[in-house]
Design a protein around this motif. Sequence first.
Motif: not given
Length: 466
Positions: A214, A217, A350, A352, A388, A405-407, A411
């Motif tokens: 993340a 990015e 982000i 998380q 992402g 986790s996301c980006v 997110a």
Amino acid sequence: MNEYDIAVVGAGPGGYVAALRAAQRGACVCLIEAGQVGGTCLNRGCIPTKALYSTALLLRRIHGAAAHGIQVDPPRFDFAKAVARKDEVVQKLVGGIEQLLRAQGVDVYRGQASLAGEGRLRIRRPEVTAHLRAKNIILATGSRSVRPQAFPVDGKNVLTSREILAIKELPASLLVIGGGYIGCEFASIFAAFGTRVTVVEQLPTLLARTDRHAVREVEKAFKEAGVSVRAATAVESLKVTDGLVRVGLSDGEELEVEKVLVAVGRVPNSAGLGLEQAGVRSDDKGAILVDEGMRTSQPGIFAIGDVTNIIQLAHVASYQAGIAVTNAMGGDAKADYRVVPSAIFTLPEIGQVGLTEEDAKEQGIAVKIGRFAYQASGKALCDGETQGLVKILAAADDDRILGASCVGEEASTLVAEAAAAMQAGMTAQALGRTIHAHPTLPEMLMEAAEDVHGLAVHKAGRRRDR
């Protein structure tokens, strides 16, 4: 002298929620606040920052409108109007909280509160000092920005997050000291507005406790936006001259910028509460020590939120408020921090929750990892937001989801599904088998969960033997 079942000191997202929760349960409640209700989060933190972030995100999308066949003359950005909109959002929410407090019958006192003996509070105001009694007291005084003595924080040229949210003119250049979430959010916002931004961080990387994929990015996006990142570098000197700030870095370079933002952390706001005299224990940083039930070392006194320095997040303070109120009214609730989602509003943002890949390695926990890229998502492609990825960590032994986790686009919203799945004890296999609407961004969570076992349909993955 007025007497209450519960007195709450501090009206931030911990304090006002505690007051409302207690009133909902029939307690006689008062709330004491020196400033405006909503605390730092609403007035000088989360909300005003996200209002500006929304403007920055919209401006970035307008710049990319040509890809959608929409021809837009170079957009003219009015920073003063963006600030005015931010202030309107804040005032609307402050008014809403005040209305809720009135509706629940919570007495609100304005002034600085301190402990004044068993079950007593002193409230200092410019014109008078008042006292009240309470069977239980909940301390929710939050935190404040660190102001290093080495930096001349003057509120005009050298600013903390509080002062930068009050400026009325867009600076041509900005140096951000600190590459944590506060510094990186402001860097994203002001870069989108057209400010020349430099971020200086002493550690080798930005966002130290965030998933490395993340962070990469965000670093890539910073580079594309013209943000200069100086990691493993310290600021050794700041000098304000003729309205500009001359900055000396540890690598010998000197910079000259219009504004400097000092974003090197926050400390508990416990000074002046009379903790020592009341026998309430705190650590050497001023954080009030509490047990799992938010009880302090003194019976009848609780503490929640940033002033405990457990997890400095507004939603954690609100969660702890419910724990403290339950116990103040005779219960025995215990806080559980195993599933705490967080969001960082950079561009891209982000989300998380739970363990990161790095956490798992440090703790020696065997995990299986599934990933899915935004560029393989039909909805992300339609939106033109293909930067992402989504990552899910599952326990190697029983497949329980241990982190995500996301980006990328939305997110901060996507991570909520992962948090709910973790709270429910779901496995990656179960999440992967859950029907998701198409085309939507949450499908990426389903695909990442399937990828834990190499079964993501829209990703070239591993073939399994039958």
